[in-house]
Every structure is written in structure tokens, then in C-alpha cells.
Design a protein around this motif. Sequence first.
Motif, PDB file in Angstrom:
ATOM      1  N   HIS A 242     105.452 110.067   2.999  1.00  0.00           N
ATOM      2  CA  HIS A 242     105.875 111.455   3.554  1.00  0.00           C
ATOM      3  C   HIS A 242     104.746 112.328   4.020  1.00  0.00           C
ATOM      4  O   HIS A 242     103.690 112.572   3.240  1.00  0.00           O
ATOM      5  N   GLY A 243     104.922 112.922   5.090  1.00  0.00           N
ATOM      6  CA  GLY A 243     103.889 113.845   5.593  1.00  0.00           C
ATOM      7  C   GLY A 243     104.093 114.480   7.053  1.00  0.00           C
ATOM      8  O   GLY A 243     104.901 113.824   7.932  1.00  0.00           O
ATOM      9  N   GLY A 244     103.488 115.704   7.276  1.00  0.00           N
ATOM     10  CA  GLY A 244     103.621 116.216   8.340  1.00  0.00           C
ATOM     11  C   GLY A 244     105.022 117.001   8.526  1.00  0.00           C
ATOM     12  O   GLY A 244     105.849 116.958   7.968  1.00  0.00           O
ATOM     13  N   ALA A 245     104.781 118.259   9.474  1.00  0.00           N
ATOM     14  CA  ALA A 245     106.097 119.183   9.362  1.00  0.00           C
ATOM     15  C   ALA A 245     106.317 119.332  10.937  1.00  0.00           C
ATOM     16  O   ALA A 245     107.782 119.649  11.264  1.00  0.00           O
ATOM     17  N   ARG A 246     105.304 118.971  11.896  1.00  0.00           N
ATOM     18  CA  ARG A 246     105.973 118.824  13.295  1.00  0.00           C
ATOM     19  C   ARG A 246     104.977 118.255  14.063  1.00  0.00           C
ATOM     20  O   ARG A 246     104.006 117.773  13.918  1.00  0.00           O
ATOM     21  N   TYR A 247     105.706 117.863  15.277  1.00  0.00           N
ATOM     22  CA  TYR A 247     104.940 117.001  16.285  1.00  0.00           C
ATOM     23  C   TYR A 247     103.596 117.169  16.737  1.00  0.00           C
ATOM     24  O   TYR A 247     102.987 116.465  16.906  1.00  0.00           O
ATOM     25  N   ASN A 248     103.424 118.470  16.634  1.00  0.00           N
ATOM     26  CA  ASN A 248     102.099 119.042  17.548  1.00  0.00           C
ATOM     27  C   ASN A 248     101.248 119.696  16.433  1.00  0.00           C
ATOM     28  O   ASN A 248     100.351 120.593  16.911  1.00  0.00           O
ATOM     29  N   VAL A 249     101.504 119.393  14.847  1.00  0.00           N
ATOM     30  CA  VAL A 249     100.502 119.968  14.218  1.00  0.00           C
ATOM     31  C   VAL A 249      99.772 118.729  13.548  1.00  0.00           C
ATOM     32  O   VAL A 249     100.256 117.725  12.827  1.00  0.00           O
ATOM     33  N   ILE A 250      98.469 118.951  13.118  1.00  0.00           N
ATOM     34  CA  ILE A 250      97.658 117.726  12.326  1.00  0.00           C
ATOM     35  C   ILE A 250      98.090 118.055  10.904  1.00  0.00           C
ATOM     36  O   ILE A 250      97.912 119.271  10.449  1.00  0.00           O
ATOM     37  N   ALA A 251      98.839 116.869  10.211  1.00  0.00           N
ATOM     38  CA  ALA A 251      99.375 117.107   8.948  1.00  0.00           C
ATOM     39  C   ALA A 251      98.210 117.365   7.980  1.00  0.00           C
ATOM     40  O   ALA A 251      97.163 116.695   8.033  1.00  0.00           O
ATOM     41  N   ASP A 252      98.529 118.400   6.904  1.00  0.00           N
ATOM     42  CA  ASP A 252      97.506 118.438   6.135  1.00  0.00           C
ATOM     43  C   ASP A 252      97.989 117.794   4.579  1.00  0.00           C
ATOM     44  O   ASP A 252      97.001 117.835   3.711  1.00  0.00           O
ATOM     45  N   THR A 253      98.895 117.526   4.597  1.00  0.00           N
ATOM     46  CA  THR A 253      99.289 116.538   3.119  1.00  0.00           C
ATOM     47  C   THR A 253     100.031 115.158   3.522  1.00  0.00           C
ATOM     48  O   THR A 253     101.115 115.697   4.352  1.00  0.00           O
ATOM     49  N   VAL A 254      99.989 114.440   2.912  1.00  0.00           N
ATOM     50  CA  VAL A 254     100.455 113.124   2.797  1.00  0.00           C
ATOM     51  C   VAL A 254     100.979 112.670   1.653  1.00  0.00           C
ATOM     52  O   VAL A 254      99.832 112.788   0.911  1.00  0.00           O
ATOM     53  N   LYS A 255     101.993 112.201   1.280  1.00  0.00           N
ATOM     54  CA  LYS A 255     102.543 111.668   0.000  1.00  0.00           C
ATOM     55  C   LYS A 255     102.710 110.173   0.194  1.00  0.00           C
ATOM     56  O   LYS A 255     103.695 110.190   0.831  1.00  0.00           O
ATOM     57  N   LEU A 256     102.265 109.319  -0.693  1.00  0.00           N
ATOM     58  CA  LEU A 256     102.659 107.963  -0.779  1.00  0.00           C
ATOM     59  C   LEU A 256     103.195 107.638  -2.161  1.00  0.00           C
ATOM     60  O   LEU A 256     102.859 108.023  -3.105  1.00  0.00           O
ATOM     61  N   GLU A 257     103.945 106.587  -2.216  1.00  0.00           N
ATOM     62  CA  GLU A 257     104.521 106.101  -3.468  1.00  0.00           C
ATOM     63  C   GLU A 257     104.661 104.659  -3.298  1.00  0.00           C
ATOM     64  O   GLU A 257     104.745 104.073  -2.273  1.00  0.00           O
ATOM     65  N   GLY A 258     104.062 103.910  -4.339  1.00  0.00           N
ATOM     66  CA  GLY A 258     103.980 102.199  -4.229  1.00  0.00           C
ATOM     67  C   GLY A 258     104.297 101.864  -5.480  1.00  0.00           C
ATOM     68  O   GLY A 258     104.479 102.451  -6.808  1.00  0.00           O
ATOM     69  N   THR A 259     104.200 100.482  -5.603  1.00  0.00           N
ATOM     70  CA  THR A 259     104.262  99.693  -6.895  1.00  0.00           C
ATOM     71  C   THR A 259     103.194  98.516  -6.904  1.00  0.00           C
ATOM     72  O   THR A 259     102.632  97.942  -5.853  1.00  0.00           O
ATOM     73  N   CYS A 260     102.677  98.256  -8.246  1.00  0.00           N
ATOM     74  CA  CYS A 260     101.721  97.289  -8.225  1.00  0.00           C
ATOM     75  C   CYS A 260     102.012  96.318  -9.317  1.00  0.00           C
ATOM     76  O   CYS A 260     102.772  96.649 -10.488  1.00  0.00           O
TER      77      CYS A 260
END
Length: 394
Positions: A242-260
Motif C-alpha cells: 500500500h502506498g501513494g496517494a495520487r498519480y502525479n505525486v512521489i509517494a512518501d510512504t509504502v507499507k508492505l505485509e508478508g509471511t515467512c
Amino acid sequence: MQLQSVIQQHLSQIVADRRYLHQHPELSHQEVNTAAYIAAQLREMGLSPRTGVGGNGVVAVIEGKAPGKCVALRADFDALPIAEATGLPFSSENEGVCHACGHDMHTAGLLGAARVLCDLRSEFSGCVKLVFQPAEEDVLDSGAVKMIADGVLENPKVDAMFGQHIWPYYPVGKVAIRDGAMMASSDRFHITIRGKASHGSAPESGIDAIAAAAQVISALQTIVSRRVSPLDSAVVTIGTIHGGARYNVIADTVKLEGTCRNLNPEVRNKMEERIRAIVEGVCGGMGASGELEYFRGYSPTVNSHELFPFALETIREVVGEENAVIPESSALGGEDFSFYCERVPSIFFWTGILSPGAEVYPLHNGGLNPDEKALPIAIEVMTRCALKFLAGEK
């Protein structure tokens, strides 16, 4: 003693139990009505179930004709937040929730085993503890852990435990078991990557968290391919981004979830450190920052080496040697039955549920439709294991 004939006497009720449970699924920690149904069925058998064990868990004990050992049989009964797609006449009435992992089959099977063992209580010494467990699907708040903390393995003390899982990759009539690890550890992690927002036309003015996330995802795959021996099984999967808020804005935050997932405790103990090094190193090299939250979930589900020959022999008695499968490899799915395995000698097996010519729907798929002909097979394996163990055949 003809177990099959006793099972057949109860089969219509066993199927009715399964269909009721399938039609009324409840999510982890919300299984109030399911627990009430289980307890009501046990009371009708003349048992005195204990409710509210480790949350919504239900426990009952079937006493034999004389004192002796205690064997436990376990089934889980929570459902998943998945829409059902089977089209069955008894499909889920709870929109967006269904038994896509077959816990309705597990619970109906254990209720069936209870009915059979109640009929046979004059033929065995010792006792059988029935463990109906909630919240198997919640890796971070396991029903097994809570039931153990609430004393499910004590009073009377459990000497051995048996459990099973339906397995959609084997046809009805097959039962699978391994000596040692059956299923993997299941850990979970969250990654937060922080950059700096800027206009999409001026990327040099910002720090692109999405670009950093892409590099982190690629680099994480090298843990399995380059940091884990090819002789060990391991998986690192990113399930959400999950990341980004608008098509023409460099995203400042991205969140990832995963499993091991893995089978070797030594490998498992190194995974958090390796993931953290990649997250922090890759992000730092791109001017961003990366933060890892790592949550240890289920341990590997490991069958007792001492009980394995006994369990394999019992399975062969039920389905024949040609249908008793010893898989070449473990599954990398997780199971909180693992926590029982760590405390008492335990056996976990897989029961084939695929109808002839049917399409294979994997676990956690809304189209999963187990063949109910698998129910008497699972019941007979569980019941035979219990009776033979109490008789001292192991």
C-alpha cells in the motif's frame, strides 16, 4: 468391535453436523454460536463439556470403564473472511465468511468420533479428551496457545494427542502422514518504507518510497535463493503493498505485509535478522528509511518420531497400505497444532477429500468443496488411534 459399523450408525448425524457448521461459519474469536452448537451436541451424548476454554474453546472428557492413560483428539472450528463460491444448498449464510479451510469437516469429524467413543466407553480403559479449538486462523493470537494456557493439557494430563487436516490434493480414501515435520512455521512481518513526497515531474526533489519498495521486494527473494541452503525449505512472500496517494505525486510512504515459512528452527531464527538487514540497507542506499516489525507465529508442526510407526500402522489398517501416503516433502502452510506437538507426543495427518474427477480447489479458496465421504475415514483413523493407544498398543 466393528468400528466402521458404529460409525455408519451415526453417519447421517455426522453429515448433518458438518452441513450445519458449514452453513453457519464464524471468524476467529467470534465463534460463540459454533461453540454453543458443539457443547449442545456433547450434552446430548451425555457428556459434560467445559466451555470458554482459551476463549471460545470447548472441552469434554469421555471416561472409559477403568482408570488409565489420557489421549486427546483435537479439531478447530473457526472460518475465514472469504466469500463462498461452491453453490452448495447449504452454503454459508454469513456473507463474506466461509469454511474455506475445512474446519467444518474437522469439527464434524471430532463430534462423530465422540459419538462412536461414547458407544464404546465400556470397551476401553482410560479417557479421551475432546478438544474443540477456536481461532486456528489467527497466527498472532492462536487458539491453541490460549487453550494450553487455560490448562487443556492437564486435569487429566494428556499422554498423547492426535489431529488432522483435510487435504484437497489427495483423493478421498488417501491419508497422508510424515515422520517429523508435517507443516512449517508461520511468521508474519510488516515493513514501513518512508521517503519524501514531491511532484511527480520533479523526482529529484523527493525520495520515492515506491521505488525503494520495489527494490526491497526484489532483494527479499534472494534470502531464499542465496542465504538458505537448497536442502532447506523456506518461503518469503509479500502479500500486500500500500502506498501513494495520487498519480502525479512521489509517494512518501509504502507499507508492505508478508509471511515467512520454514521447517528448520535454525533457519527460522535467522530470518528476521536477514529481512531487517535488507530493508534497512536497501532503503538507506536509496535515501529512504525502512522499518521492520516481525511477529513470530506458529512453530513447525512436528510429528512424534516415537508415535509415527504406530500411527502409520493404524492408518494402513483403515485405508490399506496402498492408500497410506508418506509425502516426500512437508507443506509450508502453518498450523497451531504445532503448539500441542511441542508439549506432548502428537500426530497430525492429512485426509484426502477430492472427489473423483473434481477440480482441485486449494485451501483458503471459496470454491473448496470437500467430499463428505472423507468424514468416516478421518473418524475411523482418529478413533482407532485413540483406542489402540489406550489399550497400550503404543
